[in-house]
Design a protein around this motif. Structure first.
Motif, PDB file in Angstrom:
ATOM      1  N   TYR A 358       0.861  -1.053   0.022  1.00  0.00           N
ATOM      2  CA  TYR A 358      -0.079   0.061   0.147  1.00  0.00           C
ATOM      3  C   TYR A 358       0.921   1.053   0.121  1.00  0.00           C
ATOM      4  CZ  TYR A 358      -4.141  -2.850   1.046  1.00  0.00           C
ATOM      5  OH  TYR A 358      -5.114  -3.886   1.002  1.00  0.00           O
ATOM      6  N   ILE A 359       0.689   1.966  -1.027  1.00  0.00           N
ATOM      7  CA  ILE A 359       1.480   3.368  -1.034  1.00  0.00           C
ATOM      8  C   ILE A 359       0.399   4.485  -0.806  1.00  0.00           C
ATOM      9  CG2 ILE A 359       2.988   4.840  -2.600  1.00  0.00           C
ATOM     10  CD1 ILE A 359       3.563   2.319  -3.896  1.00  0.00           C
ATOM     11  N   ASN A 360       0.573   5.292   0.261  1.00  0.00           N
ATOM     12  CA  ASN A 360      -0.341   6.232   0.626  1.00  0.00           C
ATOM     13  C   ASN A 360      -1.827   5.820   0.556  1.00  0.00           C
ATOM     14  OD1 ASN A 360       2.066   8.260   0.599  1.00  0.00           O
ATOM     15  ND2 ASN A 360       1.843   8.312  -1.702  1.00  0.00           N
ATOM     16  N   VAL A 361      -2.012   4.717   0.987  1.00  0.00           N
ATOM     17  CA  VAL A 361      -3.583   4.429   1.328  1.00  0.00           C
ATOM     18  C   VAL A 361      -3.413   3.569   2.768  1.00  0.00           C
ATOM     19  CG1 VAL A 361      -5.017   2.332   0.405  1.00  0.00           C
ATOM     20  CG2 VAL A 361      -3.837   3.741  -0.987  1.00  0.00           C
ATOM     21  N   ASP A 362      -4.381   3.907   3.664  1.00  0.00           N
ATOM     22  CA  ASP A 362      -4.655   3.348   4.874  1.00  0.00           C
ATOM     23  C   ASP A 362      -5.429   1.911   4.659  1.00  0.00           C
ATOM     24  OD1 ASP A 362      -5.275   2.515   7.500  1.00  0.00           O
ATOM     25  OD2 ASP A 362      -5.574   4.549   7.977  1.00  0.00           O
ATOM     26  N   ALA A 363      -4.918   0.870   4.797  1.00  0.00           N
ATOM     27  CA  ALA A 363      -5.741  -0.315   4.557  1.00  0.00           C
ATOM     28  C   ALA A 363      -6.999  -0.464   5.410  1.00  0.00           C
ATOM     29  CB  ALA A 363      -4.752  -1.541   4.537  1.00  0.00           C
ATOM     30  N   SER A 364      -6.788   0.095   6.715  1.00  0.00           N
ATOM     31  CA  SER A 364      -7.703   0.320   7.914  1.00  0.00           C
ATOM     32  C   SER A 364      -8.904   0.704   7.439  1.00  0.00           C
ATOM     33  CB  SER A 364      -7.194   0.543   9.256  1.00  0.00           C
ATOM     34  OG  SER A 364      -7.062   1.981   8.992  1.00  0.00           O
ATOM     35  N   ASP A 365      -8.985   1.594   6.244  1.00  0.00           N
ATOM     36  CA  ASP A 365     -10.068   2.080   5.771  1.00  0.00           C
ATOM     37  C   ASP A 365     -10.729   1.437   4.599  1.00  0.00           C
ATOM     38  OD1 ASP A 365     -10.107   4.277   7.651  1.00  0.00           O
ATOM     39  OD2 ASP A 365      -8.587   5.578   6.330  1.00  0.00           O
ATOM     40  N   ASN A 366     -10.225   0.077   4.088  1.00  0.00           N
ATOM     41  CA  ASN A 366     -10.796  -0.358   3.003  1.00  0.00           C
ATOM     42  C   ASN A 366     -12.057  -0.769   3.268  1.00  0.00           C
ATOM     43  OD1 ASN A 366      -8.130  -0.442   1.689  1.00  0.00           O
ATOM     44  ND2 ASN A 366      -7.572  -2.491   2.310  1.00  0.00           N
ATOM     45  N   GLU A 367     -13.061  -0.796   2.388  1.00  0.00           N
ATOM     46  CA  GLU A 367     -14.445  -0.897   2.371  1.00  0.00           C
ATOM     47  C   GLU A 367     -15.071  -2.199   1.497  1.00  0.00           C
ATOM     48  OE1 GLU A 367     -18.577   1.536   1.903  1.00  0.00           O
ATOM     49  OE2 GLU A 367     -16.504   2.625   1.926  1.00  0.00           O
ATOM     50  N   ASN A 368     -15.662  -3.092   2.157  1.00  0.00           N
ATOM     51  CA  ASN A 368     -16.058  -4.117   1.311  1.00  0.00           C
ATOM     52  C   ASN A 368     -15.092  -4.995   0.457  1.00  0.00           C
ATOM     53  OD1 ASN A 368     -18.500  -5.633   0.732  1.00  0.00           O
ATOM     54  ND2 ASN A 368     -19.066  -4.334  -1.123  1.00  0.00           N
ATOM     55  N   VAL A 369     -14.052  -5.364   1.397  1.00  0.00           N
ATOM     56  CA  VAL A 369     -13.069  -6.220   0.600  1.00  0.00           C
ATOM     57  C   VAL A 369     -12.937  -7.496   1.555  1.00  0.00           C
ATOM     58  CG1 VAL A 369     -10.592  -6.271   0.556  1.00  0.00           C
ATOM     59  CG2 VAL A 369     -11.545  -4.063   0.310  1.00  0.00           C
ATOM     60  N   ASP A 370     -13.242  -8.554   0.647  1.00  0.00           N
ATOM     61  CA  ASP A 370     -13.320  -9.743   1.072  1.00  0.00           C
ATOM     62  C   ASP A 370     -12.917 -11.028   0.284  1.00  0.00           C
ATOM     63  OD1 ASP A 370     -15.570  -9.542  -0.550  1.00  0.00           O
ATOM     64  OD2 ASP A 370     -17.117 -10.298   0.491  1.00  0.00           O
ATOM     65  N   PHE A 371     -11.750 -10.856   0.018  1.00  0.00           N
ATOM     66  CA  PHE A 371     -11.492 -12.004  -0.997  1.00  0.00           C
ATOM     67  C   PHE A 371     -10.068 -12.699  -0.131  1.00  0.00           C
ATOM     68  CE2 PHE A 371      -9.147  -8.195  -2.433  1.00  0.00           C
ATOM     69  CZ  PHE A 371      -7.854  -8.513  -2.455  1.00  0.00           C
ATOM     70  N   GLN A 372      -9.870 -13.777  -0.592  1.00  0.00           N
ATOM     71  CA  GLN A 372      -8.795 -14.659   0.001  1.00  0.00           C
ATOM     72  C   GLN A 372      -7.893 -14.950  -0.988  1.00  0.00           C
ATOM     73  OE1 GLN A 372     -10.523 -18.589   1.075  1.00  0.00           O
ATOM     74  NE2 GLN A 372      -8.616 -19.218   2.073  1.00  0.00           N
ATOM     75  N   ILE A 373      -6.561 -14.957  -0.363  1.00  0.00           N
ATOM     76  CA  ILE A 373      -5.476 -15.037  -1.264  1.00  0.00           C
ATOM     77  C   ILE A 373      -4.804 -16.370  -0.372  1.00  0.00           C
ATOM     78  CG2 ILE A 373      -3.090 -14.287  -1.721  1.00  0.00           C
ATOM     79  CD1 ILE A 373      -4.068 -11.549  -1.742  1.00  0.00           C
ATOM     80  N   THR A 374      -4.796 -17.542  -1.464  1.00  0.00           N
ATOM     81  CA  THR A 374      -4.073 -18.811  -0.746  1.00  0.00           C
ATOM     82  C   THR A 374      -2.327 -18.780  -1.279  1.00  0.00           C
ATOM     83  OG1 THR A 374      -5.978 -19.840  -0.753  1.00  0.00           O
ATOM     84  CG2 THR A 374      -4.085 -21.243  -0.935  1.00  0.00           C
ATOM     85  N   LYS A 375      -1.532 -19.071  -0.737  1.00  0.00           N
ATOM     86  CA  LYS A 375       0.021 -19.219  -1.171  1.00  0.00           C
ATOM     87  C   LYS A 375       0.264 -20.627  -1.232  1.00  0.00           C
ATOM     88  CE  LYS A 375       1.517 -16.613   2.398  1.00  0.00           C
ATOM     89  NZ  LYS A 375       2.475 -15.850   3.258  1.00  0.00           N
TER      90      LYS A 375
END
Length: 378
Positions: A358-375
């Motif tokens: 994240y560059i100049n973005v506060d992830a704590s303010d993300n809205e309606n973000v609900d996807f999963q990343i599997t490594k």
């Protein structure tokens, strides 16, 4: 074309037809059959005007160009000015079939589809088995159209002037449209810009909602290293503050052997939504400077949220340690990610490499973000 016959045959007894710019206006109910080995070639020096095209159709209806792998070629090297000397140009046309032709070496696009002075869009355009090769501006441009099917075709080696994409969907006016645009079983390879470029910055919330679909397509090694733009196999941009509604679907897509990532977007989360389903991006991000998916705020002076994507069964495979997502905002205005859904599987050697940057973005303010990343280790 102005003869009374509805069926015209380009006879193989005359294998090369040397043409000046051909322009057909309000022609209806014509079928042109190309016999085997017949070629249409632009006469050197005969296309002095930037708006010249090898074949231009304006307000025409019920036209068929039926080939057998025939070459329609221009003289790209001599077109040092402009970007519009296209091989085939459709303006305000209805019910056009183009099949099994090779469109190459133009000063603009292999094929371009758009409006005329009398009609705001072309419609019912059926293109199959074409190869659009070594054109100067685009393999194919769709500027304003409705009900378009492009099937079993190739768009490659575009280079000469910006943008230089395999396909560019880019209306010029708010009143134009991209409605029911379909690409199936097509390949986009070795183009100067992205394989697929979608630019909707001229469309707004009051424009006709877009509907675009790419299915069973392959993208290979697009976006040249000497192109200074932000690079990816697919680029999608919207109007900065008032994006058009609708949806774009990518389904059963293979991306491979790319120096860059799958996607670059400057798209507002509002407006149209983009769906990636059953997408495999293999051997991408060979250049260590680009993330697999790069999302940038569409406006640097007004608060905005990049996003509006759903990733379902997407697989990203690469060797480098670049992040899966890079999200760029501006330091002066609060920005956040919005409306992101689905699941992504990441296959790479370094399991400790970051997923997000994240560059100049506060992830704590993300809205309606609900996807999963599997490594998964590669």
């Amino acid at each position: 074309m102005n003869s009374p016959e509805k069926e015209l045959i380009l006879d193989s007894h005359f294998p090369v037809w040397n043409l000046r710019p051909m322009r057909f206006v309000r022609v209806e109910d014509k079928t042109i059959h190309f016999e085997e080995n017949v070629e249409l070639r632009a006469i050197p020096g005969a296309f002095p005007k930037k708006i010249d095209a090898l074949l231009k159709f304006v307000d025409c209806k019920n036209i068929k160009l039926l080939g057998k792998g025939n070459v329609l070629a221009m003289n790209k090297a001599e077109y040092t000015d402009g970007e519009w000397r296209h091989v085939i140009r459709l303006r305000g046309c209805t019910n056009v079939v183009i099949d099994n032709l090779v469109l190459r070496d133009s000063g603009g696009d292999g094929l371009t589809i758009g409006r005329s002075e009398k009609k705001l869009f072309s419609e019912k355009i059926y293109v199959s088995r074409i190869k659009s090769i070594n054109n100067k501006r685009q393999g194919i441009s769709i500027v304003s159209a409705q009900d378009v099917w492009i099937q079993d075709s190739e768009f490659r080696d575009t280079k000469g002037t910006f943008p230089g994409a395999g396909v560019d969907l880019e209306p010029d006016l708010q009143t134009e449209r991209l409605v029911n645009i379909n690409f199936e079983n097509c390949q986009f390879a070795n183009n100067y810009n992205a394989g697929i470029k979608i630019e909707t910055h001229k469309l707004t919330g009051s424009s006709e909602p877009i509907s675009v679909r790419f299915k069973d397509c392959i993208l290979i090694d697009n976006f040249s290293r000497d192109n200074p733009k932000v690079r990816a196999e697919i680029t999608i941009h919207s109007h900065k503050t008032d994006p058009v509604g609708g949806a774009i679907h990518f389904e059963d897509i293979l991306v491979k052997d790319s120096n860059w990532g799958l996607l670059v977007s400057r798209k507002n989360a509002e407006g149209f939504h983009v769906y990636f389903k059953n997408v495999i991006a293999r051997n991408i991000c060979r250049d260590t400077g680009m993330s697999a998916i790069f999302l940038e705020v569409p406006h640097y002076k007004i608060p905005s949220s990049p996003g509006g994507f759903t990733f379902t069964d997407v697989v990203l495979e690469y060797e480098s340690d670049v992040p899966v997502f890079r999200v760029r905002g501006t330091r002066w205005i609060p920005d956040s990610l919005k409306d992101m859904h689905g699941n992504i599987t990441v296959k790479r050697k370094n399991q400790q490499a970051p997923l997000f940057d994240y560059i100049n973005v506060d992830a704590s303010d993300n809205e309606n973000v609900d996807f999963q990343i599997t490594k998964i280790p590669r």
